[in-house]
Design a protein around this motif. Structure first.
Motif, PDB file in Angstrom:
ATOM      1  N   GLY A 157       0.805  -1.214   0.000  1.00 40.33           N
ATOM      2  CA  GLY A 157       0.000   0.000   0.000  1.00 40.33           C
ATOM      3  C   GLY A 157       0.833   1.257   0.000  1.00 40.33           C
ATOM      4  N   ALA A 158       0.272   2.329   0.548  1.00 36.06           N
ATOM      5  CA  ALA A 158       0.905   3.642   0.490  1.00 36.06           C
ATOM      6  C   ALA A 158       2.230   3.680   1.240  1.00 36.06           C
ATOM      7  CB  ALA A 158      -0.048   4.697   1.051  1.00 36.06           C
ATOM      8  N   SER A 159       2.347   2.935   2.342  1.00 32.78           N
ATOM      9  CA  SER A 159       3.602   2.943   3.107  1.00 32.78           C
ATOM     10  C   SER A 159       4.756   2.415   2.271  1.00 32.78           C
ATOM     11  CB  SER A 159       3.460   2.099   4.382  1.00 32.78           C
ATOM     12  OG  SER A 159       2.523   2.666   5.262  1.00 32.78           O
ATOM     13  N   GLU A 160       4.482   1.352   1.511  1.00 33.60           N
ATOM     14  CA  GLU A 160       5.532   0.786   0.666  1.00 33.60           C
ATOM     15  C   GLU A 160       5.919   1.759  -0.453  1.00 33.60           C
ATOM     16  OE1 GLU A 160       3.625  -2.529   2.820  1.00 33.60           O
ATOM     17  OE2 GLU A 160       2.905  -0.738   1.798  1.00 33.60           O
ATOM     18  N   GLY A 206      -4.987   1.842  -8.841  1.00 33.62           N
ATOM     19  CA  GLY A 206      -5.137   3.251  -8.511  1.00 33.62           C
ATOM     20  C   GLY A 206      -3.831   3.969  -8.259  1.00 33.62           C
ATOM     21  N   SER A 207      -3.914   5.030  -7.461  1.00 37.88           N
ATOM     22  CA  SER A 207      -2.765   5.912  -7.278  1.00 37.88           C
ATOM     23  C   SER A 207      -1.597   5.212  -6.602  1.00 37.88           C
ATOM     24  CB  SER A 207      -3.185   7.134  -6.451  1.00 37.88           C
ATOM     25  OG  SER A 207      -3.640   6.742  -5.168  1.00 37.88           O
ATOM     26  N   THR A 208      -1.873   4.265  -5.713  1.00 34.64           N
ATOM     27  CA  THR A 208      -0.775   3.553  -5.049  1.00 34.64           C
ATOM     28  C   THR A 208       0.030   2.751  -6.056  1.00 34.64           C
ATOM     29  OG1 THR A 208      -1.950   3.426  -2.952  1.00 34.64           O
ATOM     30  CG2 THR A 208      -0.190   1.831  -3.310  1.00 34.64           C
ATOM     31  N   ALA A 209      -0.649   2.066  -6.960  1.00 34.32           N
ATOM     32  CA  ALA A 209       0.048   1.306  -8.005  1.00 34.32           C
ATOM     33  C   ALA A 209       0.872   2.233  -8.884  1.00 34.32           C
ATOM     34  CB  ALA A 209      -0.963   0.534  -8.848  1.00 34.32           C
ATOM     35  N   ASP A 210       0.316   3.386  -9.239  1.00 33.95           N
ATOM     36  CA  ASP A 210       1.050   4.350 -10.061  1.00 33.95           C
ATOM     37  C   ASP A 210       2.289   4.848  -9.341  1.00 33.95           C
ATOM     38  OD1 ASP A 210      -0.914   4.080 -11.970  1.00 33.95           O
ATOM     39  OD2 ASP A 210      -1.986   5.908 -11.411  1.00 33.95           O
ATOM     40  N   ARG A 211       2.135   5.156  -8.044  1.00 35.65           N
ATOM     41  CA  ARG A 211       3.281   5.643  -7.268  1.00 35.65           C
ATOM     42  C   ARG A 211       4.362   4.583  -7.147  1.00 35.65           C
ATOM     43  NH1 ARG A 211       1.453   7.285  -1.605  1.00 35.65           N
ATOM     44  NH2 ARG A 211       3.712   7.555  -1.370  1.00 35.65           N
ATOM     45  N   LEU A 212       3.949   3.339  -6.931  1.00 34.71           N
ATOM     46  CA  LEU A 212       4.914   2.264  -6.770  1.00 34.71           C
ATOM     47  C   LEU A 212       5.685   2.032  -8.066  1.00 34.71           C
ATOM     48  CD1 LEU A 212       5.829   0.362  -4.552  1.00 34.71           C
ATOM     49  CD2 LEU A 212       4.133  -1.293  -5.342  1.00 34.71           C
ATOM     50  N   ALA A 250       3.570   0.940 -17.412  1.00 34.82           N
ATOM     51  CA  ALA A 250       2.702   1.756 -16.556  1.00 34.82           C
ATOM     52  C   ALA A 250       2.058   2.920 -17.301  1.00 34.82           C
ATOM     53  CB  ALA A 250       3.501   2.286 -15.370  1.00 34.82           C
ATOM     54  N   GLY A 251       2.480   3.179 -18.536  1.00 32.87           N
ATOM     55  CA  GLY A 251       1.959   4.328 -19.270  1.00 32.87           C
ATOM     56  C   GLY A 251       2.357   5.647 -18.641  1.00 32.87           C
TER      57      GLY A 251
END
Length: 461
Positions: A157-160, A206-212, A250-251
């Motif tokens: 999640g967001a922490s990672e 969502g945004s977490t996947a994009d950030r990762l 990831a585009g």
């Protein structure tokens, strides 16, 4: 997650006023650019400050905050005194404390230690990332296979994602101050950890996947740069390709533009100049969607350097003209975080490289001199690089005494905190050019000192 002992920073919250955390973070980044500082401020950082998690900012943020609020002290901003947070006042600053990134070698910095403290706390607050935290925090490094086998049983999640982003920032900060040689081997494990997290979170949306994905790709580029700067060009090429593949899957056009930018730089250094042209142009196509003139300027300078490597003076001059026009439009909030190094000094340095490749040594030396004169000493590695470029250009422009004097400054940096095979190689080349000019004042001293430091430099690689 905030500590139970955290006390909200009400003064800092008051200073933010009616602005949102994101809007205030943008003001902080803009203030940093005004003084040539490098900070990666976002709404999450502002929230951590206001929650009291960050009791005292690191030195970079301190300079920015005091610039934003002239006349106020850190206490006025609601922060605690540094010595009460770190407990280092009684121990003094000499000798410097051991740095977990470099070991107790006497050439580390208090700044690096403080950054490492912040990073470790951020990683270790989440029980879901125990294994990855050790890897991303440069602590005890477990094997990559053990890491991969553990991670699928955890929630990603967001922490990672935050841990990966923090690792990218940490590597960039340390590279600015020390260069790549002491960092590269230590950074490989965090990169494996980041991609293990990405694999484990394949079903994340969502945004977490994009950030990762973005974080893993940026980390691949950062580690690729460490390989590049330490002379491991094939390793660098592999890391940049990994980042580009991540961007495509990831585009992520911003990550794609960054990967192409570094790929072009590497190809030029490896003598693959046509590949460098194509990569720079591909990067410009990707960056065209992002609204950052500064990013387009840097990519156009990469193209100019590639044309210069091909000996195409007209193509180089056209690209330089476009780059200056783009750069002149100024910075904006759409500029990528990683471009904080790109200001007037870097522009001048990259133009110097162009004229050097074209054999116009006096013109190259003028631009390299401007780069060194304009560079903030805070960015020790880049200052040493610009001076190494200047020394090389002066040596070929038949100014041996001046070249030797600048070369001595570069040796000062290399004997201090800066470790860069790239800079060392440039200085080796200058020494070869000056080898026949020993009778010139200052040249013998430089050559003797350079020769004396060469074995120690080779031992560190």
């Amino acid at each position: 997650m905030a500590s139970s002992r955290a006390v909200p920073n009400l003064e800092f919250r008051r200073l933010r006023g009616q602005r949102s955390p994101g809007e205030f973070a943008a003001l902080v980044r803009r203030a940093a650019r005004e003084i040539g500082e490098q900070v990666a401020c976002d709404a999450r950082y502002i929230g951590r400050v206001e929650a009291g998690e960050i009791r005292c900012p690191n030195y970079a943020y301190e300079r920015v905050f005091l610039h934003m609020f002239p006349g106020l002290t850190l206490a006025d901003l609601g922060f605690s005194a540094r010595e009460t947070v770190r407990g280092r006042a009684a121990r003094g600053r000499t000798p410097r404390p051991p740095d977990p990134y470099y070991g107790n070698n006497g050439n580390n910095s208090t700044y690096s230690n403080e950054e490492s403290d912040v990073l470790r706390r951020a990683f270790m607050t989440s029980g879901t990332v125990t294994v990855a935290a050790a890897s991303l925090g440069f602590g005890p490094l477990p094997g990559a296979e053990a890491l991969r086998s553990d991670l699928p049983r955890q929630r990603i999640g967001a922490s990672e994602a935050s841990a990966v982003e923090a690792a990218v920032r940490q590597i960039r900060l340390l590279d600015d101050r020390h260069g790549a040689d002491g960092l590269y081997k230590r950074a490989a494990q965090p990169l494996r950890a980041a991609y293990a997290l990405l694999d484990a979170g394949a079903t994340t949306r969502g945004s977490t996947a994009d950030r990762l994905a973005a974080g893993a790709g940026e980390l691949a580029i950062s580690v690729g740069w460490l390989a590049h700067d330490s002379g491991r060009l094939e390793d660098a090429r592999s890391h940049y390709a990994e980042a580009l593949a991540t961007a495509r899957v990831a585009g992520d056009t911003a990550l794609e533009a960054h990967a192409f930018c570094n790929t072009s730089f590497l190809a030029r250094d490896a003598g693959r100049h046509r590949e460098a042209v194509r990569a720079a142009q591909a990067g410009q196509r990707a960056a065209g969607q992002l609204g950052s003139d500064r990013l387009l300027a840097l990519l156009t300078l990469r193209e100019a350097g590639a044309w210069a490597g091909l000996g195409d003076r007209a193509g180089c001059e056209r690209a330089l003209s476009r780059a200056h026009t783009l750069f002149g439009r100024g910075p904006s909030d759409t500029d990528p975080e990683w471009m904080s190094f790109f200001g007037e000094p870097e522009l001048q340095a990259l133009e110097a490289q162009c004229w050097s490749a074209l054999g116009d040594w006096p013109r190259a030396a003028r631009h390299a001199h401007r780069a060194a004169a304009l560079q903030d000493p805070h960015f020790a590695r880049n200052l040493a690089l610009y001076r190494a470029q200047l020394a090389a250009d002066l040596a070929r422009a038949d100014a041996p005494a001046e070249a030797a004097a600048v070369g001595e400054q570069v040796l000062d940096a290399l004997e201090g905190d800066v470790e860069s095979t790239r800079i060392r190689a440039m200085l080796d080349d200058t020494a070869r050019v000056l080898g026949s000019r020993r009778s010139t004042a200052g040249v013998t001293s430089f050559l003797d000192r350079h020769a004396a430091t060469a074995p120690a430099a080779a031992a560190r690689v």
